[in-house]
Design a protein around this motif. Structure first.
Motif, mmCIF file in Angstrom:
data_model
loop_
_atom_site.group_PDB
_atom_site.id
_atom_site.type_symbol
_atom_site.label_atom_id
_atom_site.label_comp_id
_atom_site.label_asym_id
_atom_site.label_seq_id
_atom_site.Cartn_x
_atom_site.Cartn_y
_atom_site.Cartn_z
ATOM 1 N N VAL A 12 0.099 -2.460 -1.180
ATOM 2 C CA VAL A 12 0.030 -1.041 -1.556
ATOM 3 C C VAL A 12 -0.849 -0.307 -0.550
ATOM 4 O O VAL A 12 -1.814 -0.879 -0.031
ATOM 5 N N ASN A 13 -0.508 0.924 -0.271
ATOM 6 C CA ASN A 13 -1.195 1.788 0.707
ATOM 7 C C ASN A 13 -0.802 1.472 2.141
ATOM 8 O O ASN A 13 -1.275 2.129 3.059
ATOM 9 N N LYS A 26 -6.423 10.667 -6.140
ATOM 10 C CA LYS A 26 -6.781 10.611 -4.713
ATOM 11 C C LYS A 26 -5.650 11.087 -3.804
ATOM 12 O O LYS A 26 -5.827 11.133 -2.593
#
Ligand code: NAG
Ligand code: NAG
Ligand code: NAG
Ligand code: NAG
Ligand code: NAG
Ligand code: NAG
Length: 770
Positions: free
Chosen positions: A720-721, A568
């Protein structure tokens, strides 16, 4: 001359004259790329794109002309528009038609391992990046080059996974090529020749080239196998560099787009190939092509790459082979990864032993099959002072009586290195010493010469020439030492690798990274000799080549590995991972060298690629496609220039009002002080792709002549992200101290609190302009 032959000569002249006369009345046609408004078709009565494109030609040409014969390509993915053959008068008229956004004349671009995977630490069992990325499984690398030799063992598909479902490409039939040449490794192959045909009429070269995806040159076979070639055990070039040959991403699929022919690679063909590659569904594009640095709106590769990037495709390009000249770097758009070349620590010693006991270090691949071997002691000759170019060993410059049975010294330049060897051999020479000049200095490039030969550096060449001046009967032998690994400092920057700063866009530091590009062994067509010369009747499945052309597919393969591990991630995130983990020290832990000095950022960008770290960088600098548009506005590009590059209709005035203080979230920082400005601020946004609850703190080495302040100095990522911003202020001290430097460099690194787990490094360069 007798009467008959005189008549013949006269009539030939007359015929030439006649044909010139005839040609003068037909306006010469050339290829143009015509870019159109993306919404133009919806407001027109045409139901197909091709019809719409043809309508522009129909409006321009006289009624008798067949407009479809003038249309070369209809583009829709890489660009909105078409390529056609037109005269100057016609293009002047067509330019003024509604919906025509830009018109560009076709432009020519030029093309510019058994060991490199191990050198890069790829194959270290379960520790290595190959383990975590499944060796690139599922990724598709599109290579725009000279085609492919599909029977090479590097394109075998044994143990390859099946073709990804999303693949829409095909294996195009042509001369000595059909669908049975594709397999699960080589999943697509197409050729684009229309632009080349127009530019090289009469099409003389074409007779000697396969009119199909099959590679007549060797370059494309070499680059595509470097990116994603299969493992081949016991690969070598006549015993040199023996080992397992494999690409960077051995389980990735390859799609080949042949756009380069003997006379070059034309932009109309390149755009057509990018158009097809985007539709076919490649993940990575690899372009080992280059030309002169151009502004983005005038560069079809930059424009096509923008569209590719919007489709999530990483575009990797060679930086060019025009180093060490400053500002020679090409393919500099910020949405492209620009790759310079570095050396490996693999050497092929071929030492010149002089009869006075001195010896001179040189390198070469011995053309025979033996490891240790030496020529007999032979007289050395250097044919200087003639009119024919004897010192360069040009064709016809070496009289047999002067070179027969001798070692011939040849300076580099004008003709190819292997070609010089062929000429020495044809003239009866027994061996050759190739001498670098002030241009190449100490660069060591090996070739698989057709006779025993070695290449020596510039300093060594002067030593040899001095010896020859003081000796009436200079004699030497060449002693070959096989393959030697690990005894020299590497990586270092290749002398020929193109350098920054970019003149067209100094606000982005280019090149981005360096990768192995010197003496790279990879696959080679089975009907060519390893030198690629037509006279070379030897055969080898591998050969050695050097260039940023060889560096580029290394990064394309690594991008495939990262894509495979993180499907992704955007192209910007993949590039960030490659850049922020790049090394600035060599295998001895010392600064990477450029010649005898530590390499600067304009030579190596962020540094030398480290794939093992790149697969797991901790944090990335991501960029959304629209942010490039804001960036172009901030750089002062006009509305119409931005429209040409991005096909987006934006008001920069509004865009900049809404994005005050915008900085492109690039993984490196290039700060330009113009006129009297003394301070600049840039902002950046980091996204956590590592583990939750990660704390990073910043370390800065300020460039000379500026003070650097970073806020905040600590970033706490909870999950995360998550993305966090920081800002950097640069205060110029130059005015105060009256320094004369025009640029200086430093770096900024975010270090994970578990020290050493992640280091996210950005090079900084500060430039003062008046
Ligand atoms: C590969 O994955 C394993 C297990 O997830 C991990 O322990 C290791 O650090 C990873 N290696 C790299 C190079 O990312
Ligand atoms: C492709 O070419 C090969 C060899 O020239 C031939 O044997 C084969 O029948 C061809 N296949 C197709 C599908 O045309
Ligand atoms: C060798 O002699 C020639 C002619 O005398 C001179 O031009 C050249 O510079 C000399 N070369 C070296 C390396 O001494
Ligand atoms: C090249 O590879 C093919 C296929 O693996 C093999 O049959 C051939 O012998 C090899 N050629 C040379 C010159 O090694
Ligand atoms: C851009 O948009 C403006 C207003 O939305 C419009 O007037 C103009 O014609 C557009 N320009 C192009 C080249 O599409
Ligand atoms: C992070 O974002 C990616 C893509 O947006 C998503 O696939 C992934 O699951 C996310 N990871 C976490 C831990 O939220």
């Amino acid at each position: 001359m007798d009467f008959n032959s005189q008549m013949l000569l006269l009539s030939t002249l007359f015929l030439c004259f006649l044909s010139l006369q005839v040609q003068a009345n037909i306006p010469t046609l050339q290829t143009y790329i015509i870019q159109l408004h993306p919404q133009g078709l919806t407001s027109s009565p045409f139901y197909s794109k091709r019809q719409w494109h043809l309508s522009f030609l129909e409006q321009t040409l006289s009624a008798e002309e067949d407009s479809s014969s003038r249309l070369l390509y209809s583009y829709s993915n890489a660009m909105e528009g078409f390529a056609a053959q037109l005269s100057e008068t016609e293009i002047e008229y067509l330019k003024k038609l509604p919906d025509v956004v830009a018109v560009r004349a076709d432009r020519k671009y030029e093309i510019q391992t058994t060991y490199s995977p191990k050198f890069l630490g790829l194959s270290l069992g379960t520790q290595g990046v190959w383990f975590n990325s499944s060796m690139g499984e599922g990724a598709i690398v599109g290579v725009l080059d000279t085609g492919v030799w599909p029977e090479s063992p590097s394109f075998s598909d044994s143990r390859m996974p099946s073709i990804p479902q999303k693949w829409r490409g095909a294996c195009q039939e042509g001369q000595d090529f059909n669908s049975s040449n594709c397999n699960k490794k080589l999943i697509g192959a197409k050729f684009f020749i229309k632009g080349h045909h127009v530019a090289s009429s009469p099409p003389s070269d074409v007779d000697q080239e396969y009119v199909s995806p099959r590679d007549s040159h060797g370059h494309g076979t070499h680059t595509s196998s470097t990116a994603a070639g299969a493992s081949v055990a016991e690969a070598s070039v006549f015993g040199n560099g023996a080992g397992v040959a494999q690409g960077m991403a051995p389980r990735a699929h390859i799609a080949v787009y042949k756009v380069c022919w003997f006379s070059g690679c034309y932009s109309s063909d390149i755009v057509a190939a990018m158009d097809a590659a985007i539709r076919d569904g490649v993940d990575i594009l690899s372009l080992s092509l280059g030309g002169f640095p151009l502004p983005f709106f005038d560069d079809s590769i930059a424009i096509g790459s923008f569209r590719a990037m919007q489709h999530g495709i990483s575009v990797n390009c060679a930086a060019g082979n025009n180093g060490p000249i400053q500002s020679s770097v090409a393919n500099v758009a910020p949405w492209i990864t620009t790759i310079g070349a570095s050396t490996l620590d693999r050497r092929f010693p071929a030492i010149v032993r002089l009869s006075n006991g001195e010896f001179i270090y040189g390198e070469s691949m011995y053309p025979g099959n033996k490891f240790k071997h030496a020529t007999k002691e032979l007289e050395v000759v250097y044919l200087t002072g003639g009119q024919m170019g004897g010192e360069l060993c040009l064709k016809g410059s070496l009289p047999r009586e002067q070179v027969e049975g001798k070692i011939v010294l040849c300076d580099r330049g004008v003709n190819g290195r292997s070609e010089k060897g062929q000429i020495v051999k044809e003239s009866g020479g027994a061996a050759m010493i190739l001498a670098n000049t002030a241009i190449n200095l100490e660069e060591d490039l090996v070739d698989v010469h057709v006779l025993p030969a070695t290449l020596i550096g510039f300093a060594e060449a002067n030593q040899l020439k001095a010896y020859m001046n003081t000796t009436s009967n200079p004699k030497a032998r060449i002693q070959f030492g096989g393959t030697v690994i690990g005894r020299s400092r590497a990586p270092s920057v290749a002398q020929f690798s193109s350098r920054g700063p970019s003149l067209t866009n100094p606000s982005t530091l280019k090149p981005d990274v360096i990768a192995p590009g010197v003496n790279i062994i990879a696959a080679w067509p089975q009907n060519l000799g390893p030198t690629g010369l037509p006279e070379d009747s030897r055969r080898s499945n591998f050969t050695v080549m050097s260039g940023t052309s060889m560096a580029c597919p290394h990064v394309s393969g690594i991008a495939a590995l990262i894509h495979s591990a993180h499907p992704k991630w955007t192209p910007a995130a993949i590039k960030s991972a490659i850049m922020t983990t790049a090394e600035v020290t060599d295998h001895y832990g010392k600064p990477i060298l450029d010649g005898s000095k530590p390499a600067g950022v304009f030579a190596m960008g962020a540094g030398h690629i480290n794939p093992t770290k790149a697969i797991d960088p901790g944090l990335v600098y991501d960029i959304k496609p629209y942010e490039y548009v804001i960036h172009l506005c901030a750089l002062g590009y006009t509305h119409s220039e931005i429209f040409i590059i991005t096909h987006m209709n934006v008001s920069c005035h509004k865009v900049l009002q809404m994005n005050k203080g915008f900085s492109l979230n690039y993984p490196s920082m290039s700060v330009v002080f113009k006129h009297k400005t003394t301070s600049k601020a840039v902002s950046r946004r980091l996204t956590n792709v590592g583990s939750p609850n990660s704390i990073y703190s910043v370390e800065v080495t300020a460039p000379k002549g500026v003070q650097v302040r970073v806020k905040p100095r600590r970033l706490v990522f909870k999950y995360v992200n998550q993305s966090l911003n920081y800002k950097v202020w640069f205060m110029s001290e130059k005015g105060k101290e009256g320094k004369t430097v025009s640029s200086s460099e430093g770096h900024l690194t975010w270090v994970h609190s578990e020290n050493g787990k992640y280091k996210v490094r950005s090079p900084i360069v500060v430039t003062w302009k008046n």
